[in-house]
Design a protein around this motif. Structure first.
Motif, mmCIF file in Angstrom:
data_model
loop_
_atom_site.group_PDB
_atom_site.id
_atom_site.type_symbol
_atom_site.label_atom_id
_atom_site.label_comp_id
_atom_site.label_asym_id
_atom_site.label_seq_id
_atom_site.Cartn_x
_atom_site.Cartn_y
_atom_site.Cartn_z
ATOM 1 N N ARG A 65 0.832 -1.051 0.173
ATOM 2 C CA ARG A 65 -0.143 0.101 -0.033
ATOM 3 C C ARG A 65 0.730 1.214 0.076
ATOM 4 N NH1 ARG A 65 -1.025 3.490 3.882
ATOM 5 N NH2 ARG A 65 -0.226 2.039 5.321
ATOM 6 N N ARG A 66 1.881 1.483 0.934
ATOM 7 C CA ARG A 66 2.762 2.468 0.782
ATOM 8 C C ARG A 66 3.533 2.641 -0.303
ATOM 9 N NH1 ARG A 66 6.245 1.889 5.559
ATOM 10 N NH2 ARG A 66 6.155 -0.278 5.698
ATOM 11 N N VAL A 67 3.980 1.540 -1.072
ATOM 12 C CA VAL A 67 4.459 1.679 -2.510
ATOM 13 C C VAL A 67 3.609 2.264 -3.416
ATOM 14 C CG1 VAL A 67 5.292 0.195 -4.390
ATOM 15 C CG2 VAL A 67 6.146 -0.195 -2.114
ATOM 16 N N LEU A 68 2.346 1.843 -3.476
ATOM 17 C CA LEU A 68 1.510 2.293 -4.384
ATOM 18 C C LEU A 68 1.210 4.134 -4.065
ATOM 19 C CD1 LEU A 68 -1.076 -0.760 -4.824
ATOM 20 C CD2 LEU A 68 0.985 -0.105 -6.004
ATOM 21 N N GLU A 69 1.061 4.347 -2.736
ATOM 22 C CA GLU A 69 0.723 5.490 -2.537
ATOM 23 C C GLU A 69 1.995 6.647 -2.765
ATOM 24 O OE1 GLU A 69 -0.507 5.490 1.482
ATOM 25 O OE2 GLU A 69 -2.413 4.719 1.411
ATOM 26 N N ALA A 70 3.419 6.067 -2.732
ATOM 27 C CA ALA A 70 4.192 6.777 -2.975
ATOM 28 C C ALA A 70 4.257 6.970 -4.581
ATOM 29 C CB ALA A 70 5.675 6.156 -2.613
ATOM 30 N N LEU A 71 4.121 5.894 -5.400
ATOM 31 C CA LEU A 71 4.136 6.075 -6.833
ATOM 32 C C LEU A 71 2.928 6.925 -7.442
ATOM 33 C CD1 LEU A 71 4.844 2.141 -7.560
ATOM 34 C CD2 LEU A 71 6.453 4.190 -7.887
ATOM 35 N N TYR A 72 1.858 6.906 -6.671
ATOM 36 C CA TYR A 72 0.721 7.869 -7.083
ATOM 37 C C TYR A 72 1.058 9.095 -6.820
ATOM 38 C CZ TYR A 72 -4.031 9.565 -6.950
ATOM 39 O OH TYR A 72 -5.014 10.412 -7.344
ATOM 40 N N GLU A 73 1.892 9.333 -5.756
ATOM 41 C CA GLU A 73 2.020 10.812 -5.536
ATOM 42 C C GLU A 73 3.202 11.229 -6.771
ATOM 43 O OE1 GLU A 73 0.935 12.760 -3.494
ATOM 44 O OE2 GLU A 73 -0.285 11.420 -2.644
ATOM 45 N N GLN A 74 3.860 10.385 -7.272
ATOM 46 C CA GLN A 74 4.779 10.789 -8.111
ATOM 47 C C GLN A 74 4.105 10.996 -9.491
ATOM 48 O OE1 GLN A 74 8.409 8.354 -8.766
ATOM 49 N NE2 GLN A 74 8.167 7.760 -6.775
ATOM 50 N N ALA A 75 3.121 10.042 -9.680
ATOM 51 C CA ALA A 75 2.303 10.304 -10.838
ATOM 52 C C ALA A 75 1.428 11.534 -10.940
ATOM 53 C CB ALA A 75 1.310 9.038 -11.171
ATOM 54 N N ILE A 76 1.058 11.959 -9.958
ATOM 55 C CA ILE A 76 0.172 13.016 -9.692
ATOM 56 C C ILE A 76 1.147 14.259 -9.963
ATOM 57 C CG2 ILE A 76 -0.766 14.421 -7.598
ATOM 58 C CD1 ILE A 76 -2.907 12.822 -8.735
ATOM 59 N N ARG A 77 2.334 14.357 -9.585
ATOM 60 C CA ARG A 77 3.152 15.344 -10.150
ATOM 61 C C ARG A 77 3.558 15.333 -11.549
ATOM 62 N NH1 ARG A 77 5.796 13.882 -5.045
ATOM 63 N NH2 ARG A 77 7.323 12.975 -6.277
ATOM 64 N N GLY A 78 3.392 14.413 -12.208
ATOM 65 C CA GLY A 78 3.398 14.343 -13.637
ATOM 66 C C GLY A 78 4.605 13.589 -14.064
ATOM 67 N N SER A 79 5.214 12.775 -13.137
ATOM 68 C CA SER A 79 6.403 11.978 -13.368
ATOM 69 C C SER A 79 6.045 10.580 -14.154
ATOM 70 C CB SER A 79 7.025 11.621 -11.967
ATOM 71 O OG SER A 79 7.480 12.980 -11.454
ATOM 72 N N ASP A 80 6.636 10.452 -15.162
ATOM 73 C CA ASP A 80 6.663 9.179 -15.608
ATOM 74 C C ASP A 80 7.218 7.975 -14.771
ATOM 75 O OD1 ASP A 80 5.438 10.293 -18.032
ATOM 76 O OD2 ASP A 80 7.564 10.400 -18.898
#
Length: 351
Positions: free
Chosen positions: A81-96
């Motif tokens: 869950r923490r991995v997915l939330e961290a990746l989601y925050e990156q995706a929200i910032r527009g990171s590939d």
């Protein structure tokens, strides 16, 4: 924003049999994400990002729209869950999100452990970042984190380890950051012109054209981390300079970020000559893989000698990478580990 997770004792009824794990998982967590675009980036093409999380953390992950279900042990589900939330925050910032980003997030969560409730929005990232105009570059392993910290704090840094650990890429990122911040006036790139077991003969063209094939990995990193127009302009103006190792003799390099790549292929005299080029307000980064020495048999590596002689010298840092730090394709780490298990030939220098 990721909504709070819910837990239940069994998997969703729609779980595909070929992705089930043996037996019933201890718990199930469902996480909902508000932004559909970021959730899609999180899942990855054909679900490859979720598949990597499954393999690395021993969980079963399923996505339906912007809802992701995680099944497995309680600790594994929490980590996923923490991995997915961290990746989601990156995706929200527009990171590939590349495979390396997923691997980095997994390693960061594993390093953090489960001693505290991790909030990816509020908590300080566990790994260091290099902030560039084009995009931020974040360490993906503990060794990379130590490497970035060493680059920020020392004038001379050795990055030593196998292929695929990000030694050269992070060195170029740090040099680009210093250049963008006007902390140095130029970037100087150098590499021994030693062929990897082949004889290519004489190459046509001017000096840059002759050296380009040997420096292609550094060029790739430059264009990946900086705007192509800025790179081309800096190459033409000399602010980014291609300096063959043989042509460094007699120079004093001031106000520069200097990178020596593939340093395992330097001789003792070449390495001493290069290290003594360091001038005022300059930073020097030396990278190399001791397992890929292409020098003639019986010729010791200058990198091996320098690492031993300069160990513990103030202002000089050495960061060692292992097969565990490989961030390319998963198979690369296994290949490196397999080759590291082979006995070494007497002519090959090790550090």
């Amino acid at each position: 924003m990721a909504k709070s997770a819910s837990e239940s004792p069994s998997l969703a009824p729609g779980r595909k049999p070929d992705r089930d794990i043996a037996g019933s998982p201890e718990t199930q967590v469902v996480v909902a994400f508000d932004d559909n675009r970021a959730a899609s980036a999180l899942v990855g093409p054909y679900g490859q990002n979720l598949a990597l999380v499954e393999r690395r953390l021993g969980v079963v992950v399923d996505s339906r729209g912007n809802h992701i279900t995680i099944g497995g042990s309680r600790d594994a589900c929490d980590a996923a869950r923490r991995v997915l939330e961290a990746l989601y925050e990156q995706a929200i910032r527009g990171s590939d999100l590349a495979q390396g980003d997923v691997e980095g997030a997994i390693r960061a969560v594993i390093a953090q452990g489960s001693l505290f409730d991790f909030d990816p929005k509020l908590a300080k990232p566990s790994f260091e970042e290099i902030n560039l105009r084009k995009r931020p570059v974040r360490a993906r392993t503990a060794a990379q984190d130590s490497y970035i910290r060493a680059l920020k704090r020392n004038e001379l840094v050795f990055g030593i380890g196998p292929a695929g650990t990000g030694k050269t890429w992070l060195a170029v990122a740090h040099a680009a950051q210093l250049f963008e911040r006007k902390e140095v006036d130029r970037i100087i790139l150098s590499r021994p012109a030693v062929e990897a077991g082949e004889r290519l003969g004489f190459l046509p063209g001017d000096m840059r054209e002759k050296v380009d094939p040997y420096l292609r990995p550094i060029y790739d990193a430059l264009y990946d981390l900086m705007d192509a127009r800025i790179v081309e302009r800096a190459l033409q103006s000399g602010e980014i300079e291609i300096a063959p190792l043989a042509f460094m003799r007699g120079r004093t390099l001031t106000n520069a970020a200097i990178i020596l790549d593939e340093a395992q292929n330097t001789t003792s005299m070449q390495m001493k000559m290069f290290l003594t080029r360091l001038g005022e307000n300059s930073r020097m980064i030396v990278t190399g893989d001791p397992s890929q020495v292409d020098l003639p048999n019986g010729q010791p590596s200058g990198l091996a000698e320098a690492a031993k002689l300069l160990d513990g010298v103030e202002g000089i840092a050495q960061v060692r990478f292992t097969a565990e730090d490989v961030i390319r394709h998963e198979l690369v780490a296994r290949i490196v580990a397999a080759y590291e298990g082979l006995p070494r030939r007497p002519s090959e220098s090790r550090i």
